[in-house]
Design a protein around this motif. Structure first.
Motif, PDB file in Angstrom:
ATOM      1  N   SER A   1       0.815  -1.217   0.000  1.00 16.32           N
ATOM      2  CA  SER A   1       0.000   0.000   0.000  1.00 16.32           C
ATOM      3  C   SER A   1       0.845   1.263   0.000  1.00 16.32           C
ATOM      4  O   SER A   1       0.357   2.351  -0.339  1.00 16.32           O
ATOM      5  CB  SER A   1      -0.936   0.005   1.222  1.00 16.32           C
ATOM      6  OG  SER A   1      -0.194   0.175   2.428  1.00 16.32           O
TER       7      SER A   1
ATOM      8  N   SER B   1     -13.280   0.767 -18.368  1.00 12.04           N
ATOM      9  CA  SER B   1     -12.126   0.907 -17.469  1.00 12.04           C
ATOM     10  C   SER B   1     -11.907   2.297 -16.893  1.00 12.04           C
ATOM     11  O   SER B   1     -11.309   2.427 -15.831  1.00 12.04           O
ATOM     12  CB  SER B   1     -10.845   0.483 -18.202  1.00 12.04           C
ATOM     13  OG  SER B   1     -10.928  -0.855 -18.620  1.00 12.04           O
TER      14      SER B   1
ATOM     15  N   ASP C   1     -11.895   5.273  -8.779  1.00 15.26           N
ATOM     16  CA  ASP C   1     -11.395   4.016  -9.332  1.00 15.26           C
ATOM     17  C   ASP C   1     -10.863   3.147  -8.198  1.00 15.26           C
ATOM     18  O   ASP C   1      -9.880   3.503  -7.544  1.00 15.26           O
ATOM     19  CB  ASP C   1     -10.280   4.291 -10.350  1.00 15.26           C
ATOM     20  CG  ASP C   1      -9.969   3.076 -11.199  1.00 15.26           C
ATOM     21  OD1 ASP C   1      -9.956   1.951 -10.657  1.00 15.26           O
ATOM     22  OD2 ASP C   1      -9.718   3.237 -12.411  1.00 15.26           O
TER      23      ASP C   1
ATOM     24  N   ARG D   1      -9.117   0.625  -8.155  1.00 12.60           N
ATOM     25  CA  ARG D   1      -7.767   0.093  -8.366  1.00 12.60           C
ATOM     26  C   ARG D   1      -6.682   1.053  -7.907  1.00 12.60           C
ATOM     27  O   ARG D   1      -5.515   0.672  -7.783  1.00 12.60           O
ATOM     28  CB  ARG D   1      -7.560  -0.234  -9.848  1.00 12.60           C
ATOM     29  CG  ARG D   1      -8.529  -1.277 -10.406  1.00 12.60           C
ATOM     30  CD  ARG D   1      -8.416  -1.348 -11.922  1.00 12.60           C
ATOM     31  NE  ARG D   1      -8.783  -0.080 -12.544  1.00 12.60           N
ATOM     32  CZ  ARG D   1      -8.592   0.225 -13.822  1.00 12.60           C
ATOM     33  NH1 ARG D   1      -8.008  -0.668 -14.620  1.00 12.60           N
ATOM     34  NH2 ARG D   1      -8.961   1.392 -14.305  1.00 12.60           N
ATOM     35  N   VAL D   2      -7.022   2.313  -7.654  1.00  7.67           N
ATOM     36  CA  VAL D   2      -6.050   3.339  -7.267  1.00  7.67           C
ATOM     37  C   VAL D   2      -5.878   3.312  -5.755  1.00  7.67           C
ATOM     38  O   VAL D   2      -6.850   3.456  -5.002  1.00  7.67           O
ATOM     39  CB  VAL D   2      -6.515   4.730  -7.728  1.00  7.67           C
ATOM     40  CG1 VAL D   2      -5.514   5.797  -7.300  1.00  7.67           C
ATOM     41  CG2 VAL D   2      -6.697   4.754  -9.243  1.00  7.67           C
ATOM     42  N   ASN D   3      -4.634   3.138  -5.284  1.00 10.52           N
ATOM     43  CA  ASN D   3      -4.415   3.129  -3.841  1.00 10.52           C
ATOM     44  C   ASN D   3      -4.091   4.534  -3.331  1.00 10.52           C
ATOM     45  O   ASN D   3      -3.967   5.497  -4.090  1.00 10.52           O
ATOM     46  CB  ASN D   3      -3.328   2.119  -3.450  1.00 10.52           C
ATOM     47  CG  ASN D   3      -1.940   2.528  -3.929  1.00 10.52           C
ATOM     48  OD1 ASN D   3      -1.736   3.579  -4.519  1.00 10.52           O
ATOM     49  ND2 ASN D   3      -0.973   1.665  -3.658  1.00 10.52           N
TER      50      ASN D   3
ATOM     51  N   THR E   1       0.123   2.520  -6.937  1.00 18.66           N
ATOM     52  CA  THR E   1      -0.347   1.695  -8.048  1.00 18.66           C
ATOM     53  C   THR E   1      -0.081   2.428  -9.369  1.00 18.66           C
ATOM     54  O   THR E   1       0.310   3.597  -9.381  1.00 18.66           O
ATOM     55  CB  THR E   1      -1.845   1.406  -7.889  1.00 18.66           C
ATOM     56  OG1 THR E   1      -2.541   2.640  -7.578  1.00 18.66           O
ATOM     57  CG2 THR E   1      -2.094   0.411  -6.771  1.00 18.66           C
TER      58      THR E   1
ATOM     59  N   VAL F   1      -2.324   2.658 -12.096  1.00 19.35           N
ATOM     60  CA  VAL F   1      -3.546   2.775 -12.892  1.00 19.35           C
ATOM     61  C   VAL F   1      -3.433   3.923 -13.885  1.00 19.35           C
ATOM     62  O   VAL F   1      -3.961   3.859 -15.000  1.00 19.35           O
ATOM     63  CB  VAL F   1      -4.761   2.970 -11.962  1.00 19.35           C
ATOM     64  CG1 VAL F   1      -6.047   3.117 -12.780  1.00 19.35           C
ATOM     65  CG2 VAL F   1      -4.882   1.798 -10.990  1.00 19.35           C
TER      66      VAL F   1
END
Length: 435
Positions: free
Chosen positions: A14, A197, A205, A207-209, A18, A20
């Motif tokens: 974390s 997507s 989103d 998928r974005v940390n 990421t 993305v």
């Protein structure tokens, strides 16, 4: 023992941002390429279209110019629409719209129907780059945004470069009408992947940390920054006007490569359709290299004088081309013209930051609007010259040289770096953008 040693693997992951945002760059680059494939295809199909629809040079020039006219007229409105409604919604709508008009190009039956279809196609494509610019600004930190923008403009040239052989293949396989339908389907595929997507806000989103969101905090501030004075009045100051005018000058030259170049190679140098398709790749290919080289120049090199030198080189080369009969040398000179001219493209867009400051996006949209008025004017003027002066290509090239010389003069007068001391606002601009 470092603090991270006590963290679990998930906790350590974390802390690493990421990626993305790189997928967003992929969407931007692929759409940039697709937009140029769909707009350039008509130049390779110009000869069979003119034969089937019985168009003379002046009429064909009007058709080629219809795109530039609507593209210019709708540039700012489409950008404002994206700011209000969001990139995801607007890009999906305009890509589907312009893909539909790409397909309908193949259904044209006369001059009027073809002109209307190409005009509406240009109106759709006008929404592309203002919204891609907003998308990259929101999804990338400053340093990455500079590189992505340079690569995006290189990709537009390379997309245009691969189009002549692709279009020739499609014309030979399907005929010119159905080849436009095939190109349109690429837009539908892009939209399906994009809607699945992409999200306007990185926070939406999953998928974005948190680490990647932290990288984008300043970009979010840039997008949400509100202007405090009237944009319309600002655009009529001398420096914004000169910036717009010099971009018009290069675009006047550049549009020759995506409209009349195949016809020029056939008529002035006796090249076959197959040879023309191969030769027409080179100027756009080298234009992409010019954009990349310009974006990677060290900060210490004055972008202003690079632009002056680039326009001067274009002027000299255009004046020399009519005196060369060897087609290999001619196309090498055309590639050099494209390379030199496209050195100015990232410089121009980066100068919008220095000149526009809080109005960077507005100046960018207005500059691109001016540039695309040349997309209407240049093909039409060339068609008139050819129709009334016995296919005199030398006059077409000489007029292009006049505009490139004017571009050099404008850059001598234009010094965007003088605006740095007046820079204000909470959003600091990249030093690597200094022209």
């Amino acid at each position: 023992m470092p603090p991270s040693a006590s963290l679990t693997p998930d906790q350590r992951r974390s802390l690493v941002p990421t990626k993305v945002r790189y997928g967003v760059v992929g969407f931007a680059l692929s759409l940039a390429i697709l937009s140029y494939i769909q707009r350039v295809a008509i130049s390779q199909a110009a000869t069979p279209i003119a034969a089937d629809l019985h168009l003379d040079k002046q009429q064909l020039g009007a058709v080629l110019g219809a795109f530039g006219l609507s593209y210019a007229l709708f540039e700012i409105p489409m950008g404002l629409f994206g700011d209000k409604m969001g990139v995801r919604r607007v890009l999906a709508q305009v890509v589907l719209a312009w893909s539909a008009f790409t397909a309908l190009t193949g259904a044209a039956w006369n001059l009027t129907s073809l002109w209307i279809v190409r005009f509406l196609f240009g109106a759709g494509e006008a929404g592309c780059f203002p919204n891609l610019t907003r998308m990259l600004s929101q999804w990338l930190p400053r340093g990455e945004r500079i590189k992505a923008q340079a690569l995006m403009w290189a990709s537009t040239r390379w997309g245009g470069a691969v189009t002549p052989p692709l279009a020739l293949f499609g014309i030979n396989l399907f005929g010119w009408r159905w080849s436009f339908v095939a190109f349109a389907l690429l837009g539908v595929v892009w939209c399906a992947a994009f809607l699945r997507s992409f999200r306007d806000n990185p926070r939406d989103d999953p998928r974005v940390n948190a680490a990647e969101l932290a990288l984008l905090e300043e970009s979010q501030a840039l997008i949400s920054h509100k202007h405090s004075e009237g944009w319309f009045r600002f655009l009529f100051r001398p420096k914004p006007l000169m910036l717009m005018a010099q971009y018009f000058c290069w675009s006047y030259v550049w549009y020759f490569f995506v409209t009349w170049l195949p016809t020029y190679l056939r008529e002035a140098h006796g090249q076959s359709a197959a040879a023309t398709a191969g030769l027409a790749v080179l100027p756009l290919l080298f234009g992409g290299f010019g954009s990349l080289v310009s974006g990677l120049l060290p900060v210490r090199i004055s972008r202003r004088w690079v632009a002056v030198g680039a326009f001067a080189a274009v002027t000299v080369l255009l004046l020399l081309v009519p005196h060369v009969s060897n087609v290999a040398i001619v196309i090498a000179m055309m590639a050099a013209i494209s390379f030199c001219g496209d050195l100015t493209v990232p410089i121009s867009w980066n100068s919008c930051v220095e000149v526009g400051k809080s109005y960077t996006a507005t100046v960018s949209a207005a500059m691109n609007m001016f540039a695309n008025f040349s997309g209407f004017i240049a093909p039409v003027v060339a068609g008139v010259i050819l129709a009334h002066n016995g296919n005199n290509w030398n006059q077409v090239l000489q007029l292009m040289a006049v505009f490139s010389a004017l571009g050099a003069i404008l850059w001598i007068l234009l010094d965007p770096s003088a605006e740095r001391s007046a820079r204000q606002g909470p959003v600091a601009l990249e030093e690597s953008l200094q022209p």
